[in-house]
Design an enzyme around this catalytic site. Structure first.
Site, PDB file in Angstrom:
ATOM      1  N   ASP A  34     -55.893  -4.998  22.696  1.00  0.00           N
ATOM      2  CA  ASP A  34     -56.514  -6.124  23.400  1.00  0.00           C
ATOM      3  C   ASP A  34     -57.568  -5.580  24.369  1.00  0.00           C
ATOM      4  O   ASP A  34     -57.346  -4.596  25.064  1.00  0.00           O
ATOM      5  CB  ASP A  34     -55.447  -6.915  24.159  1.00  0.00           C
ATOM      6  CG  ASP A  34     -55.938  -8.294  24.566  1.00  0.00           C
ATOM      7  OD1 ASP A  34     -55.441  -9.293  24.025  1.00  0.00           O
ATOM      8  OD2 ASP A  34     -56.843  -8.364  25.432  1.00  0.00           O
ATOM      9  N   ILE A  35     -58.729  -6.233  24.394  1.00  0.00           N
ATOM     10  CA  ILE A  35     -59.841  -5.772  25.224  1.00  0.00           C
ATOM     11  C   ILE A  35     -59.552  -5.973  26.705  1.00  0.00           C
ATOM     12  O   ILE A  35     -60.170  -5.305  27.550  1.00  0.00           O
ATOM     13  CB  ILE A  35     -61.143  -6.506  24.797  1.00  0.00           C
ATOM     14  CG1 ILE A  35     -62.379  -5.695  25.166  1.00  0.00           C
ATOM     15  CG2 ILE A  35     -61.216  -7.908  25.395  1.00  0.00           C
ATOM     16  CD1 ILE A  35     -63.667  -6.225  24.521  1.00  0.00           C
ATOM     17  N   ASN A  90     -49.821 -17.547  21.258  1.00  0.00           N
ATOM     18  CA  ASN A  90     -50.352 -18.741  21.914  1.00  0.00           C
ATOM     19  C   ASN A  90     -50.943 -19.659  20.852  1.00  0.00           C
ATOM     20  O   ASN A  90     -51.706 -19.201  19.995  1.00  0.00           O
ATOM     21  CB  ASN A  90     -51.433 -18.345  22.927  1.00  0.00           C
ATOM     22  CG  ASN A  90     -50.878 -17.485  24.057  1.00  0.00           C
ATOM     23  OD1 ASN A  90     -49.770 -17.725  24.525  1.00  0.00           O
ATOM     24  ND2 ASN A  90     -51.634 -16.489  24.475  1.00  0.00           N
ATOM     25  N   GLN A  97     -54.377 -21.039  23.866  1.00  0.00           N
ATOM     26  CA  GLN A  97     -54.985 -20.149  22.872  1.00  0.00           C
ATOM     27  C   GLN A  97     -56.484 -20.068  23.136  1.00  0.00           C
ATOM     28  O   GLN A  97     -57.142 -21.099  23.308  1.00  0.00           O
ATOM     29  CB  GLN A  97     -54.721 -20.693  21.461  1.00  0.00           C
ATOM     30  CG  GLN A  97     -55.249 -19.787  20.358  1.00  0.00           C
ATOM     31  CD  GLN A  97     -54.891 -20.281  18.964  1.00  0.00           C
ATOM     32  OE1 GLN A  97     -54.294 -21.358  18.794  1.00  0.00           O
ATOM     33  NE2 GLN A  97     -55.251 -19.497  17.966  1.00  0.00           N
ATOM     34  N   HIS A 103     -52.947 -14.730  16.018  1.00  0.00           N
ATOM     35  CA  HIS A 103     -52.708 -13.354  16.454  1.00  0.00           C
ATOM     36  C   HIS A 103     -51.401 -13.291  17.231  1.00  0.00           C
ATOM     37  O   HIS A 103     -51.036 -14.228  17.945  1.00  0.00           O
ATOM     38  CB  HIS A 103     -53.866 -12.824  17.302  1.00  0.00           C
ATOM     39  CG  HIS A 103     -54.250 -13.708  18.449  1.00  0.00           C
ATOM     40  ND1 HIS A 103     -55.035 -14.829  18.285  1.00  0.00           N
ATOM     41  CD2 HIS A 103     -53.949 -13.647  19.774  1.00  0.00           C
ATOM     42  CE1 HIS A 103     -55.201 -15.412  19.461  1.00  0.00           C
ATOM     43  NE2 HIS A 103     -54.551 -14.722  20.382  1.00  0.00           N
ATOM     44  N   HIS A 105     -49.500 -11.196  20.120  1.00  0.00           N
ATOM     45  CA  HIS A 105     -49.633 -10.213  21.208  1.00  0.00           C
ATOM     46  C   HIS A 105     -48.376  -9.350  21.247  1.00  0.00           C
ATOM     47  O   HIS A 105     -47.260  -9.886  21.236  1.00  0.00           O
ATOM     48  CB  HIS A 105     -49.724 -10.917  22.563  1.00  0.00           C
ATOM     49  CG  HIS A 105     -50.946 -11.739  22.780  1.00  0.00           C
ATOM     50  ND1 HIS A 105     -52.017 -11.292  23.523  1.00  0.00           N
ATOM     51  CD2 HIS A 105     -51.266 -12.996  22.383  1.00  0.00           C
ATOM     52  CE1 HIS A 105     -52.945 -12.240  23.586  1.00  0.00           C
ATOM     53  NE2 HIS A 105     -52.518 -13.290  22.897  1.00  0.00           N
TER      54      HIS A 105
HETATM   55  P1  5GP Z   1     -55.146 -15.922  23.228  1.00  0.00           P
HETATM   56  O1  5GP Z   1     -56.066 -16.580  22.233  1.00  0.00           O
HETATM   57  O2  5GP Z   1     -53.782 -15.653  22.681  1.00  0.00           O
HETATM   58  O3  5GP Z   1     -55.095 -16.654  24.524  1.00  0.00           O
HETATM   59  O4  5GP Z   1     -55.729 -14.506  23.611  1.00  0.00           O
HETATM   60  C1  5GP Z   1     -56.783 -13.879  22.942  1.00  0.00           C
HETATM   61  C2  5GP Z   1     -56.760 -12.418  23.334  1.00  0.00           C
HETATM   62  O5  5GP Z   1     -57.828 -11.774  22.667  1.00  0.00           O
HETATM   63  C3  5GP Z   1     -56.939 -12.163  24.832  1.00  0.00           C
HETATM   64  O6  5GP Z   1     -55.831 -11.402  25.316  1.00  0.00           O
HETATM   65  C4  5GP Z   1     -58.256 -11.403  24.913  1.00  0.00           C
HETATM   66  O7  5GP Z   1     -58.260 -10.396  25.902  1.00  0.00           O
HETATM   67  C5  5GP Z   1     -58.406 -10.818  23.515  1.00  0.00           C
HETATM   68  N1  5GP Z   1     -59.786 -10.657  23.093  1.00  0.00           N
HETATM   69  C6  5GP Z   1     -60.780 -11.587  23.220  1.00  0.00           C
HETATM   70  N2  5GP Z   1     -61.927 -11.106  22.718  1.00  0.00           N
HETATM   71  C7  5GP Z   1     -61.655  -9.847  22.263  1.00  0.00           C
HETATM   72  C8  5GP Z   1     -62.447  -8.852  21.628  1.00  0.00           C
HETATM   73  O8  5GP Z   1     -63.649  -9.010  21.380  1.00  0.00           O
HETATM   74  N3  5GP Z   1     -61.823  -7.688  21.308  1.00  0.00           N
HETATM   75  C9  5GP Z   1     -60.516  -7.470  21.574  1.00  0.00           C
HETATM   76  N4  5GP Z   1     -60.019  -6.285  21.207  1.00  0.00           N
HETATM   77  N5  5GP Z   1     -59.726  -8.398  22.151  1.00  0.00           N
HETATM   78  C10 5GP Z   1     -60.300  -9.567  22.508  1.00  0.00           C
END
Ligand code: 5GP
Ligand code: ZN
Length: 117
Positions: A34-35, A90, A97, A103, A105
């Site tokens: 995760d970034i 999420n 989300q 995805h 985590h």
């Molecule tokens: P969610 O959709 O479950 O809320 O979280 C999306 C996750 O993707 C976040 O934890 C965010 O930091 C990660 N994320 C968003 N954009 C990028 C990206 O370009 N590269 C990576 N490696 N992770 C990302």
């Protein structure tokens, strides 16, 4: 919608069009760090197929979903989660989300995680 989406960020990461720190990849799955990590170890596992979230996942995807969950323990160990980890998915607005490509985590580290997230 099992097709690859041209502009989806995680489809682009899966295709290697957007750089990421890959943890694992095979024909069906990609795992990458995760970034914006919320724990000392924080990576995501995604299907290459564009499923939006678990609303998109029915029993016809059971083999894929089985594989998705089936690699997590090994990858978590390989990334240094030897004493437990947390798994979060999420879904949608209420689940906060942010990226609309399914995805999982995986979060862990040497010490117990804080509650929440
Ligand atoms: P969610 O959709 O479950 O809320 O979280 C999306 C996750 O993707 C976040 O934890 C965010 O930091 C990660 N994320 C968003 N954009 C990028 C990206 O370009 N590269 C990576 N490696 N992770 C990302
Ligand atoms: Zn996608």
């Amino acid at each position: 919608a099992m097709h690859q989406e041209k502009d989806c960020l995680f489809c682009r990461i899966a295709r290697g069009e957007v750089p990421s720190r890959k943890v694992y990849e095979d024909d069906d799955l990609v795992a990458f760090h995760d970034i914006n990590p919320a724990a000392p170890v924080h990576f995501l596992v995604i299907p290459r197929a564009h499923l939006v979230n678990l609303y998109d996942a029915d029993e016809s995807q059971a083999p894929l979903l089985g594989r998705l969950f089936g690699v997590i323990g090994r990858l978590a160990r390989e990334q240094g989660c030897n004493d437990g980890f947390r798994v979060v998915v999420n879904n949608g607005r209420v689940g906060r989300q942010e990226v609309y490509h399914l995805h999982i985590h995986i979060m862990g580290g040497p010490e117990p995680l804080r509650s929440g997230r």
